[in-house]
Structure formats: structure tokens, C-alpha cells
Design a protein around this motif. Structure first.
Motif, mmCIF file in Angstrom:
data_model
loop_
_atom_site.group_PDB
_atom_site.id
_atom_site.type_symbol
_atom_site.label_atom_id
_atom_site.label_comp_id
_atom_site.label_asym_id
_atom_site.label_seq_id
_atom_site.Cartn_x
_atom_site.Cartn_y
_atom_site.Cartn_z
ATOM 1 N N PHE A 174 0.825 -1.201 0.000
ATOM 2 C CA PHE A 174 0.000 0.000 0.000
ATOM 3 C C PHE A 174 0.862 1.256 0.000
ATOM 4 N N LYS A 175 1.855 1.299 0.859
ATOM 5 C CA LYS A 175 2.722 2.482 0.931
ATOM 6 C C LYS A 175 3.446 2.705 -0.387
ATOM 7 N N ALA A 188 -8.044 10.379 -2.784
ATOM 8 C CA ALA A 188 -8.336 10.030 -1.390
ATOM 9 C C ALA A 188 -7.983 8.563 -1.188
ATOM 10 N N TRP A 189 -7.148 8.284 -0.200
ATOM 11 C CA TRP A 189 -6.757 6.915 0.124
ATOM 12 C C TRP A 189 -7.525 6.490 1.367
ATOM 13 N N ILE A 190 -8.332 5.446 1.229
ATOM 14 C CA ILE A 190 -9.239 5.016 2.292
ATOM 15 C C ILE A 190 -8.917 3.582 2.685
ATOM 16 N N CYS A 191 -8.685 3.356 3.974
ATOM 17 C CA CYS A 191 -8.517 1.983 4.471
ATOM 18 C C CYS A 191 -9.859 1.278 4.367
ATOM 19 N N PHE A 200 -2.870 1.315 11.138
ATOM 20 C CA PHE A 200 -1.720 0.952 10.312
ATOM 21 C C PHE A 200 -1.788 1.657 8.956
ATOM 22 N N PHE A 201 -2.965 1.639 8.349
ATOM 23 C CA PHE A 201 -3.141 2.302 7.057
ATOM 24 C C PHE A 201 -2.996 3.817 7.195
ATOM 25 N N TYR A 202 -3.465 4.377 8.304
ATOM 26 C CA TYR A 202 -3.360 5.820 8.505
ATOM 27 C C TYR A 202 -1.897 6.253 8.467
ATOM 28 N N ASN A 203 -1.070 5.514 9.148
ATOM 29 C CA ASN A 203 0.349 5.863 9.191
ATOM 30 C C ASN A 203 1.063 5.595 7.875
ATOM 31 N N ALA A 204 0.417 4.806 7.015
ATOM 32 C CA ALA A 204 0.968 4.575 5.678
ATOM 33 C C ALA A 204 0.412 5.570 4.654
ATOM 34 N N GLY A 205 -0.578 6.366 5.065
ATOM 35 C CA GLY A 205 -1.080 7.404 4.163
ATOM 36 C C GLY A 205 -2.564 7.436 3.909
ATOM 37 N N ALA A 206 -3.341 6.498 4.497
ATOM 38 C CA ALA A 206 -4.798 6.493 4.302
ATOM 39 C C ALA A 206 -5.445 7.339 5.396
#
Length: 306
Positions: A174-175, A188-191, A200-206
């Protein structure tokens, strides 16, 4: 509203509403749907997604899916962004999408193709044809790990492509795709895998995540969102821990419990959830007991939806 602004609006909790069915007839309880949407609005939900998987999209007829979108738009009255789920064949997805735009939906979410034979180039063509055929913008639901992330990279320059609900729990992958898509495309990147994976996704950019829990326990979902935004790690992991067993229960039987756990929970606390349609059965007694134990730990048991 500009596409860039609309994409920015998706950086929040995307609530996937349920579709309540009467027990005896399995027909849609439209009054129950309104109760569900009003509950979400009352608790500050900013994005609502009718015809999502938690809404049992693939158990609906095309006319039911169209009517659900229309009803949700009518109930929301501009108080939240409405993202209408569409899918099936290209022509069917376009038909659903055009009906959604006529109804006043803000954008569509194109479900992952369910055909057993899918190639990366075929998926690109599938999504592109639907995106370009509609006047309102689209996000795509990307969940097949066998498809290349080239799908996203090829679609990224399209003006009406504004976001991805990414539901493959592979954080390095994902990152990598986020880094390979130029920021100028304003996606927009959405988990797409809810509270369990959101930190985890938030810290990768979602910056947004989907949620089914928000239908019953919005306080918890918003506590996680606010914790993520404010860097309150203690709050984030507190919510993560208290919802982990619940999300694991939803994932049981290869995600077969996904919807029925939400509906059972709503029923337990006095909300109008209705039953599920085939191919989803009611919860077995063991799983029902676990739902009750979790709701009790959340202090929601016997709560009446007012």
C-alpha cells in the motif's frame, strides 16, 4: 464542489449502512433504513455509502439498489457525502451510476469485479469505462491481491477518479503505490478494512477508513478517527484493542460473519436491523454469545436507540 474538495471530504469515516430486511418476506424495510441513516447523521457521520458490502449489495436487485441510493440521498438532504455503490457488468454499473447521479449522489464507489476471470488490463478497462461514462466522480473498491496496483496508477490521471477504498492488508504494498502515484492527482486513500487496520493504514497514508461498527457504536469509531488526527496514540490503541475481538468475529468464516454480526448487534441493543438475505445465515449460538459479551463490555447491551 470541486473533485479535489470532494476527495478531501472522504478523509474521514466512510459509514457503510446496513439494508434491513423483514424476517418473513426478506423484503426491504425502508423505515428501518431511514432509522439507520438518521442514527448515522445524528452521530455526526460525514460520509455514507449505500449499496456497500455491509449493505448486502450483491443480495439486492438492481431496482432495490437504485431505490436505496435514492432513499439515502432523500434522507441525507446534503448533510453528508453520499457515495453510491455500483457494480456487476460495465453496462450495469453505468446504469446504476447514472441513476445515482440523477438521484443526487455525490459520487459512486465501483465494486471490485466479481467475475472469476480478471486481468489487470481488463480491470483497468472496466473501471475506466465506468468512470468516464458518469458525470459524478468515482472511487474504486480495490480488494483483489492478485491484481496489480498498476490498476490504480493507470487510472490516477483521470479527472473523475478521486479515491481508492484499499482493502488488501499488505502495508508495504500500500505504501509503495501511494509513493508511486503523484500527489497532484489528489486521490483520497481510504482503508477498506475498518477499525482493525485503520491505525496501520493511517500511518501509511490512508486518512479515511470504512466502518461497520459506526452503525452501532459511533462513539468508538470517532474516538479512533480523532485520536489518529490528533496523534493521541493512547486513545487509538485503546479503541483498537476494544474493537479487535469484534472485528475478528466479523472476519470469521472467511468474512461470512461480516454483516450478520452488525445486524445481530443492532438487534441486541434495540435497533431495527432486520435479518440478512441468503447466502448469509443468522449467527450460531456460540457467535451470538460472543456478540453479547462484547456489547456488554462496551456498555451497550439493552441500550435503546432513541
Amino acid at each position: 464542489m470541486t473533485y479535489k474538495k470532494l476527495a478531501k471530504n472522504l478523509e474521514t469515516i466512510c459509514a457503510i449502512n446496513i439494508t434491513p430486511f423483514y424476517k418473513d418476506t426478506k423484503e426491504i424495510d425502508w423505515g428501518g433504513l431511514e432509522e439507520n441513516i438518521q442514527f448515522l447523521l445524528k452521530h455526526g457521520t460525514e460520509v455514507i455509502v449505500p449499496n456497500g458490502n455491509t449493505g448486502e449489495f450483491y443480495a439486492l436487485t438492481l431496482e432495490e439498489a437504485k431505490q436505496q441510493t435514492r432513499n439515502v440521498v432523500d434522507i441525507v438532504q446534503g448533510r453528508a457525502t453520499v457515495v453510491a455503490g455500483v457494480g456487476y457488468s460495465v453496462n450495469t454499473a453505468i446504469e446504476l451510476g447514472k441513476d445515482a447521479q440523477e438521484a443526487g449522489a455525490d459520487c459512486v464507489m465501483i465494486h471490485q469485479p466479481i467475475h472469476p476471470y480478471v486481468t489487470t488490463d481488463g480491470a483497468i478497462s472496466y473501471f475506466k469505462k465506468i468512470i468516464e461514462a458518469l458525470d459524478i466522480p468515482s472511487i474504486i473498491y480495490f480488494k483483489d491481491p492478485h491484481l496489480s496496483d498498476d490498476v490504480i496508477k493507470e487510472l490516477a490521471p483521470l479527472e473523475k477518479f478521486i479515491g481508492i477504498k484499499y482493502a488488501i492488508n499488505d502495508l508495504p504494498r500500500f505504501k509503495k503505490v501511494i509513493r508511486e502515484v503523484p500527489e497532484e492527482h489528489n486521490l483520497a486513500w481510504i482503508c477498506g478494512t475498518a477499525e482493525k487496520w485503520a491505525p496501520f493504514f493511517y500511518n501509511a497514508g490512508a486518512k479515511g477508513f470504512t466502518s461497520g461498527i459506526i452503525n452501532i457504536y459511533p462513539e468508538s469509531s470517532f474516538a479512533m478517527l480523532n485520536g489518529l488526527r490528533e496523534g493521541d496514540h493512547e486513545m487509538v490503541w485503546k479503541v483498537w484493542e476494544e474493537t479487535l475481538d469484534y472485528e475478528n468475529l466479523r472476519a470469521k468464516y472467511n468474512n461470512g460473519n461480516n454483516v450478520v454480526v452488525i445486524k445481530e448487534s443492532m438487534a441486541e441493543i434495540g435497533m431495527n436491523s432486520g435479518v440478512t438475505r441468503e447466502p448469509v445465515n443468522p449467527l450460531n449460538e456460540e457467535d451470538k454469545k460472543e456478540v453479547e459479551e462484547i456489547l456488554e463490555s462496551w456498555n451497550l447491551l439493552n441500550k435503546v436507540n432513541d
